[in-house]
Design a protein around this motif. Sequence first.
Motif, PDB file in Angstrom:
ATOM      1  N   TYR A  63       0.831  -1.208   0.000  1.00 34.66           N
ATOM      2  CA  TYR A  63       0.000   0.000   0.000  1.00 34.66           C
ATOM      3  C   TYR A  63       0.865   1.257   0.000  1.00 34.66           C
ATOM      4  CZ  TYR A  63      -3.827  -3.143   1.477  1.00 34.66           C
ATOM      5  OH  TYR A  63      -4.754  -4.149   1.579  1.00 34.66           O
ATOM      6  N   ARG A  64       1.932   1.263   0.797  1.00 37.06           N
ATOM      7  CA  ARG A  64       2.813   2.422   0.903  1.00 37.06           C
ATOM      8  C   ARG A  64       3.501   2.696  -0.439  1.00 37.06           C
ATOM      9  NH1 ARG A  64       7.729   3.947   1.586  1.00 37.06           N
ATOM     10  NH2 ARG A  64       9.008   2.184   2.050  1.00 37.06           N
ATOM     11  N   SER A  65       4.067   1.669  -1.041  1.00 35.39           N
ATOM     12  CA  SER A  65       4.762   1.845  -2.319  1.00 35.39           C
ATOM     13  C   SER A  65       3.802   2.302  -3.417  1.00 35.39           C
ATOM     14  CB  SER A  65       5.445   0.543  -2.744  1.00 35.39           C
ATOM     15  OG  SER A  65       6.530   0.278  -1.907  1.00 35.39           O
ATOM     16  N   ALA A  66       2.611   1.748  -3.432  1.00 32.40           N
ATOM     17  CA  ALA A  66       1.620   2.146  -4.444  1.00 32.40           C
ATOM     18  C   ALA A  66       1.189   3.598  -4.245  1.00 32.40           C
ATOM     19  CB  ALA A  66       0.418   1.219  -4.404  1.00 32.40           C
ATOM     20  N   ALA A  67       1.011   4.022  -3.003  1.00 36.22           N
ATOM     21  CA  ALA A  67       0.608   5.413  -2.737  1.00 36.22           C
ATOM     22  C   ALA A  67       1.709   6.379  -3.155  1.00 36.22           C
ATOM     23  CB  ALA A  67       0.270   5.586  -1.254  1.00 36.22           C
ATOM     24  N   PHE A  68       2.973   6.069  -2.814  1.00 39.71           N
ATOM     25  CA  PHE A  68       4.088   6.920  -3.229  1.00 39.71           C
ATOM     26  C   PHE A  68       4.222   6.944  -4.750  1.00 39.71           C
ATOM     27  CE2 PHE A  68       6.391   6.310   1.029  1.00 39.71           C
ATOM     28  CZ  PHE A  68       5.963   7.540   1.495  1.00 39.71           C
ATOM     29  N   THR A  69       4.043   5.805  -5.382  1.00 38.17           N
ATOM     30  CA  THR A  69       4.166   5.732  -6.836  1.00 38.17           C
ATOM     31  C   THR A  69       3.068   6.539  -7.511  1.00 38.17           C
ATOM     32  OG1 THR A  69       5.200   3.578  -6.637  1.00 38.17           O
ATOM     33  CG2 THR A  69       4.322   4.158  -8.804  1.00 38.17           C
ATOM     34  N   SER A  70       1.846   6.429  -7.021  1.00 39.16           N
ATOM     35  CA  SER A  70       0.743   7.219  -7.581  1.00 39.16           C
ATOM     36  C   SER A  70       1.010   8.709  -7.414  1.00 39.16           C
ATOM     37  CB  SER A  70      -0.576   6.842  -6.896  1.00 39.16           C
ATOM     38  OG  SER A  70      -0.931   5.527  -7.213  1.00 39.16           O
ATOM     39  N   GLY A  71       1.482   9.093  -6.243  1.00 43.83           N
ATOM     40  CA  GLY A  71       1.810  10.498  -6.006  1.00 43.83           C
ATOM     41  C   GLY A  71       2.918  10.986  -6.924  1.00 43.83           C
ATOM     42  N   TYR A  72       3.962  10.174  -7.045  1.00 49.41           N
ATOM     43  CA  TYR A  72       5.078  10.553  -7.914  1.00 49.41           C
ATOM     44  C   TYR A  72       4.625  10.685  -9.364  1.00 49.41           C
ATOM     45  CZ  TYR A  72       9.119  10.446 -10.869  1.00 49.41           C
ATOM     46  OH  TYR A  72      10.014  10.769 -11.852  1.00 49.41           O
ATOM     47  N   LEU A  73       3.858   9.736  -9.875  1.00 54.59           N
ATOM     48  CA  LEU A  73       3.445   9.768 -11.277  1.00 54.59           C
ATOM     49  C   LEU A  73       2.558  10.974 -11.575  1.00 54.59           C
ATOM     50  CD1 LEU A  73       2.935   5.976 -12.030  1.00 54.59           C
ATOM     51  CD2 LEU A  73       4.850   7.454 -12.698  1.00 54.59           C
ATOM     52  N   ARG A  74       1.743  11.367 -10.598  1.00 58.01           N
ATOM     53  CA  ARG A  74       0.936  12.582 -10.800  1.00 58.01           C
ATOM     54  C   ARG A  74       1.835  13.807 -10.921  1.00 58.01           C
ATOM     55  NH1 ARG A  74      -4.679  11.963  -7.393  1.00 58.01           N
ATOM     56  NH2 ARG A  74      -5.148   9.876  -8.166  1.00 58.01           N
ATOM     57  N   LEU A  75       2.854  13.880 -10.063  1.00 53.28           N
ATOM     58  CA  LEU A  75       3.804  14.996 -10.152  1.00 53.28           C
ATOM     59  C   LEU A  75       4.581  14.948 -11.461  1.00 53.28           C
ATOM     60  CD1 LEU A  75       5.262  15.046  -6.527  1.00 53.28           C
ATOM     61  CD2 LEU A  75       3.604  16.644  -7.528  1.00 53.28           C
ATOM     62  N   TRP A  76       4.996  13.747 -11.871  1.00 53.16           N
ATOM     63  CA  TRP A  76       5.770  13.576 -13.097  1.00 53.16           C
ATOM     64  C   TRP A  76       4.961  14.038 -14.305  1.00 53.16           C
ATOM     65  CZ3 TRP A  76       5.216  10.342 -17.415  1.00 53.16           C
ATOM     66  CH2 TRP A  76       6.340  10.264 -18.245  1.00 53.16           C
ATOM     67  N   ILE A  77       3.686  13.690 -14.347  1.00 52.63           N
ATOM     68  CA  ILE A  77       2.817  14.110 -15.452  1.00 52.63           C
ATOM     69  C   ILE A  77       2.726  15.630 -15.508  1.00 52.63           C
ATOM     70  CG2 ILE A  77       0.385  14.167 -16.206  1.00 52.63           C
ATOM     71  CD1 ILE A  77       0.271  11.188 -15.307  1.00 52.63           C
ATOM     72  N   GLU A  78       2.688  16.263 -14.341  1.00 53.04           N
ATOM     73  CA  GLU A  78       2.605  17.726 -14.274  1.00 53.04           C
ATOM     74  C   GLU A  78       3.974  18.383 -14.431  1.00 53.04           C
ATOM     75  OE1 GLU A  78       0.884  18.319 -10.448  1.00 53.04           O
ATOM     76  OE2 GLU A  78      -1.060  17.529 -11.058  1.00 53.04           O
ATOM     77  N   ASP A  79       5.015  17.575 -14.589  1.00 48.37           N
ATOM     78  CA  ASP A  79       6.389  18.055 -14.697  1.00 48.37           C
ATOM     79  C   ASP A  79       6.795  18.863 -13.467  1.00 48.37           C
ATOM     80  OD1 ASP A  79       8.842  18.117 -15.983  1.00 48.37           O
ATOM     81  OD2 ASP A  79       8.400  20.010 -17.002  1.00 48.37           O
ATOM     82  N   SER A  80       6.348  18.383 -12.278  1.00 48.40           N
ATOM     83  CA  SER A  80       6.674  19.102 -11.046  1.00 48.40           C
ATOM     84  C   SER A  80       7.343  18.210  -9.997  1.00 48.40           C
ATOM     85  CB  SER A  80       5.413  19.755 -10.472  1.00 48.40           C
ATOM     86  OG  SER A  80       4.433  18.779 -10.183  1.00 48.40           O
ATOM     87  N   ALA A  81       7.760  17.023 -10.377  1.00 47.33           N
ATOM     88  CA  ALA A  81       8.477  16.147  -9.438  1.00 47.33           C
ATOM     89  C   ALA A  81       9.874  16.713  -9.210  1.00 47.33           C
ATOM     90  CB  ALA A  81       8.564  14.728  -9.990  1.00 47.33           C
ATOM     91  N   THR A  82      10.307  16.672  -7.957  1.00 48.45           N
ATOM     92  CA  THR A  82      11.656  17.144  -7.638  1.00 48.45           C
ATOM     93  C   THR A  82      12.674  16.071  -8.000  1.00 48.45           C
ATOM     94  OG1 THR A  82      11.664  16.237  -5.401  1.00 48.45           O
ATOM     95  CG2 THR A  82      10.729  18.466  -5.684  1.00 48.45           C
ATOM     96  N   LEU A  83      13.938  16.468  -8.033  1.00 47.63           N
ATOM     97  CA  LEU A  83      14.996  15.491  -8.299  1.00 47.63           C
ATOM     98  C   LEU A  83      15.010  14.419  -7.212  1.00 47.63           C
ATOM     99  CD1 LEU A  83      17.912  17.791  -9.506  1.00 47.63           C
ATOM    100  CD2 LEU A  83      16.465  16.274 -10.874  1.00 47.63           C
ATOM    101  N   GLY A  84      14.758  14.806  -5.972  1.00 51.93           N
ATOM    102  CA  GLY A  84      14.719  13.849  -4.875  1.00 51.93           C
ATOM    103  C   GLY A  84      13.584  12.851  -5.020  1.00 51.93           C
ATOM    104  N   GLN A  85      12.414  13.329  -5.432  1.00 51.26           N
ATOM    105  CA  GLN A  85      11.272  12.432  -5.642  1.00 51.26           C
ATOM    106  C   GLN A  85      11.550  11.474  -6.794  1.00 51.26           C
ATOM    107  OE1 GLN A  85       8.560  15.671  -6.036  1.00 51.26           O
ATOM    108  NE2 GLN A  85       7.748  15.426  -3.954  1.00 51.26           N
ATOM    109  N   THR A  86      12.161  11.974  -7.850  1.00 50.81           N
ATOM    110  CA  THR A  86      12.522  11.103  -8.967  1.00 50.81           C
ATOM    111  C   THR A  86      13.549  10.071  -8.531  1.00 50.81           C
ATOM    112  OG1 THR A  86      11.988  12.809 -10.592  1.00 50.81           O
ATOM    113  CG2 THR A  86      13.489  11.057 -11.306  1.00 50.81           C
ATOM    114  N   ALA A  87      14.528  10.495  -7.747  1.00 53.44           N
ATOM    115  CA  ALA A  87      15.546   9.556  -7.255  1.00 53.44           C
ATOM    116  C   ALA A  87      14.916   8.490  -6.373  1.00 53.44           C
ATOM    117  CB  ALA A  87      16.633  10.311  -6.487  1.00 53.44           C
TER     118      ALA A  87
END
Length: 141
Positions: A63-87
Amino acid sequence: MHATLKAVQSPQVSVRDLSTMERAVALYASDMPTAYRHRVADDAKLCDWITQGAARLGLGELYRSAAFTSGYLRLWIEDSATLGQTAAHLARFADQPRFNLAQRMASSVSLWVVKEISDAARARADRPVVETADLVSAVAA
């Protein structure tokens, strides 16, 4: 097991009780071959790999990994993920072709095989989590 997902033994869960992203994370952690090519006759095998990956990770980590992944992908789509989040995302899913395959197969299972997601899984899917600097540091460590 792949990347940095940590193995924990967990009771078996129904594929219906997992969101599509949870199914993808479970497939990534399963014994599904990275070069897997879907065949209609393999629908049951895909579901078995999903439950295997879920049991391997444990529901909390899944559940934790899926929630983080969903959050990250939403940021990635908006081109607003930080370098740390991408890492952190790349540390969690180091084999990106495998992760992409897991997402495609999880979507196929959701559309053509199981065709339903429990209300609890749907509610979890609607609560993505965005990793903050503190969480990114913890994941990278």
